[in-house]
Design an enzyme around this catalytic site. Structure first.
Site, PDB file in Angstrom:
ATOM      1  N   GLU A 271       0.821  -1.208   0.000  1.00 18.84           N
ATOM      2  CA  GLU A 271       0.000   0.000   0.000  1.00 18.84           C
ATOM      3  C   GLU A 271       0.860   1.265   0.000  1.00 18.84           C
ATOM      4  O   GLU A 271       0.411   2.329  -0.405  1.00 18.84           O
ATOM      5  CB  GLU A 271      -0.957   0.004   1.208  1.00 18.84           C
ATOM      6  N   HIS A 292       8.676 -26.989   1.866  1.00 16.87           N
ATOM      7  CA  HIS A 292       8.011 -28.180   1.314  1.00 16.87           C
ATOM      8  C   HIS A 292       6.851 -27.781   0.414  1.00 16.87           C
ATOM      9  O   HIS A 292       5.976 -28.598   0.120  1.00 16.87           O
ATOM     10  CB  HIS A 292       7.518 -29.059   2.480  1.00 16.87           C
ATOM     11  N   LYS A 403     -14.043   0.311  -3.888  1.00 18.76           N
ATOM     12  CA  LYS A 403     -14.984   0.587  -2.803  1.00 18.76           C
ATOM     13  C   LYS A 403     -16.245   1.263  -3.341  1.00 18.76           C
ATOM     14  O   LYS A 403     -17.370   0.929  -2.977  1.00 18.76           O
ATOM     15  CB  LYS A 403     -14.332   1.490  -1.756  1.00 18.76           C
TER      16      LYS A 403
HETATM   17  O1  LIG Z   1      -8.867   2.198   9.733  1.00 16.43           O
HETATM   18  P1  LIG Z   1      -9.840   2.317   8.608  1.00 16.43           P
HETATM   19  O2  LIG Z   1     -10.156   3.729   8.246  1.00 16.43           O
HETATM   20  O3  LIG Z   1     -11.070   1.485   8.861  1.00 16.43           O
HETATM   21  O4  LIG Z   1      -9.128   1.717   7.288  1.00 16.43           O
HETATM   22  C1  LIG Z   1      -8.773   0.367   7.285  1.00 16.43           C
HETATM   23  C2  LIG Z   1      -7.817   0.108   6.153  1.00 16.43           C
HETATM   24  O5  LIG Z   1      -8.412   0.464   4.881  1.00 16.43           O
HETATM   25  C3  LIG Z   1      -7.485   1.207   4.114  1.00 16.43           C
HETATM   26  O6  LIG Z   1      -7.805   2.573   4.239  1.00 16.43           O
HETATM   27  C4  LIG Z   1      -7.516   0.794   2.659  1.00 16.43           C
HETATM   28  O7  LIG Z   1      -8.834   0.752   2.221  1.00 16.43           O
HETATM   29  C5  LIG Z   1      -6.132   0.934   4.738  1.00 16.43           C
HETATM   30  O8  LIG Z   1      -5.170   1.885   4.409  1.00 16.43           O
HETATM   31  C6  LIG Z   1      -6.514   0.920   6.198  1.00 16.43           C
HETATM   32  O9  LIG Z   1      -5.519   0.312   7.019  1.00 16.43           O
END
Ligand SMILES: O=P(O)(O)OC[C@H]1O[C@](O)(CO)[C@@H](O)[C@@H]1O
Length: 427
Positions: A271, A292, A403
């Site tokens: 990321e 293995h 998303k």
């Molecule tokens: O802590 P949040 O805002 O729920 O985000 C959870 C995770 O989702 C992300 O924003 C990626 O979608 C990550 O960078 C982060 O660790």
């Protein structure tokens, strides 16, 4: 943490890094460190993560979790950086109870876990920096309803770790729940050494103060040279190998207790560095088990990767009873730890033998301070690599597209036209 990069140099590896190239790269490391130093001094977004050993308030964490420390189980609901740091700590270190994580949306897993939990003795830590992450909020609503169905007051068992706004903050305010703040300016994947990673561990009796002490020691090693800073040596060598064709980094700890650490590092690296067509694919492996299963590819497949071994020099051991079995005489008088260490060194040599670059990350033992140092060291390594790649280390814009589409689909949106389908089914 100690780093040995000898097996990544061109004297051993192909692709390998020539020593004179590494010396030249060290000049860029010095410039990058100056940028990092300025970012830390100004507590700039992202760089602020490297100040956490000085900033985190472990006493405030202890106060917040005090009402929950009688719990026999901690269920952490979060995802990505809001779960993996905590899971790395509770999977690596001794805890006073059981730690479970709902960090995925899998109805079968969620149902099975909740069926087994005694909710009266279970503390809930709901963690989300944004407070709006679908998986986390969905899981929380499901778990809350199960508490209610079983007549257990969920508000008496719940801690929230979140930002100043968002659905989770609203829920916490509505039900007057205890809330721990998330650290300002620290992306989730860099927040293991903060309330986000330490609260669940603290509930379970982990020595979080020592975790921070270990991180602080690694912080104090930051300097203008990769030859004096293990974290920078790792960030620089992985970058240099990637530039020479190592498109994947296989992180292979030789301890079951560090398997989750490899998962945590995968997010941190992918990321942070996977941008603008750049980055190195993190692969999670486990020694000795994956000798293995994947070693065949590592030794006889394409030299398009590096392997990062993670090894603790000391730790608990178990003697192997003498064997009367023919051909197993070499186990007589040996221990499981000696067998593991022999296999680790043999695998390291096996890859060097074919010129596959590999790096040894070592800690003295798997304890709180060492894990704190390992987490901090890899965060600093990733920040340095980000400077060398020239990418936006601390953002993750690419995760947003999916998303939004998922939300549209759930709202009854049209199927995607980006994908095509060619189904193959058994008649
Ligand atoms: O802590 P949040 O805002 O729920 O985000 C959870 C995770 O989702 C992300 O924003 C990626 O979608 C990550 O960078 C982060 O660790």
């Amino acid at each position: 943490m100690d780093i040995d990069i000898g097996n990544a140099l061109d004297a051993v590896a192909g692709p390998g890094v020539p020593r004179d190239s590494l010396d030249r790269l060290d000049g860029r490391v010095a410039e990058a460190h100056e940028r990092i130093d300025r970012g830390m001094a100004d507590d700039e977004f992202g760089y602020a993560a490297l100040n956490l050993p000085e900033r985190v308030d472990t006493a405030a964490i202890r106060d917040a979790v005090a009402p929950l420390t009688d719990a026999e189980t901690v269920l952490t609901i979060g995802i990505g950086g809001s779960a993996l740091g905590a899971a790395t700590l509770t999977d690596a270190l001794e805890t006073d109870g059981d730690a479970y994580y709902l960090d995925n949306v899998d109805p079968a897993q969620t149902s099975a876990l909740l069926a087994d939990l005694d909710l009266e003795s279970t503390a809930l830590n709901v963690v989300s920096r944004s407070g709006t992450t679908a998986e986390t909020l969905a899981n929380f609503l499901v778990v809350r309803e199960v508490y209610e169905d079983r007549g257990v007051d969920w508000t008496e068992h719940t801690l929230v770790t979140t930002g100043e706004s968002g659905n989770l903050r609203d829920l916490a305010d509505e039900h007057d729940l205890p809330v721990l703040p998330v650290p300002d300016g620290v992306p989730g994947r860099f927040s293991a050494l903060s309330t986000v990673g330490l609260a669940s561990a603290a509930i379970l009796g982990v020595d979080v103060e020592s975790v921070v002490t270990g991180a602080r020691a690694e912080r104090e090693s930051l300097s203008g040279s990769l030859y004096e800073t293990p974290a920078y040596a790792y960030g620089a060598i992985t970058y240099a190998l990637n530039a020479r064709g190592a498109s994947a980094n296989v992180v292979m700890p030789y301890h079951e207790s560090l398997e989750t650490y490899a998962e945590w590092y995968a997010q941190l690296s992918a990321e942070s560095l996977g941008k603008a067509g750049l980055g190195q694919t993190p692969v999670r492996a486990l020694g000795a088990t994956d000798q293995h299963s994947q070693l065949q590819l590592y030794r006889a497949g394409p030299n398009d990767k590096l392997v990062t071994f993670v090894h603790a020099r000391d730790g608990p051991d178990v003697d192997i009873p003498d064997a009367e079995l023919e051909g197993l005489d070499y186990l007589d008088g040996a221990s499981l730890g000696e067998l593991r260490d022999a296999e680790f060194e043999a695998t390291e040599a096996s890859l060097a033998d074919v010129g596959l670059p590999n790096v040894r990350v070592e800690i003295e033992r798997v304890d709180a301070a060492a894990i704190g140092g390992l987490l901090y060291g890899m965060e600093a390594a990733t920040v340095l690599a980000g400077e060398l790649y020239g990418v936006e280390t601390f953002t993750q814009p690419a995760v947003e597209w999916g998303k939004e589409v998922a939300r549209d689909l759930l709202r009854g949106g049209d199927p995607l036209d980006e994908t095509t389908s060619l189904r193959v089914t058994r008649e």
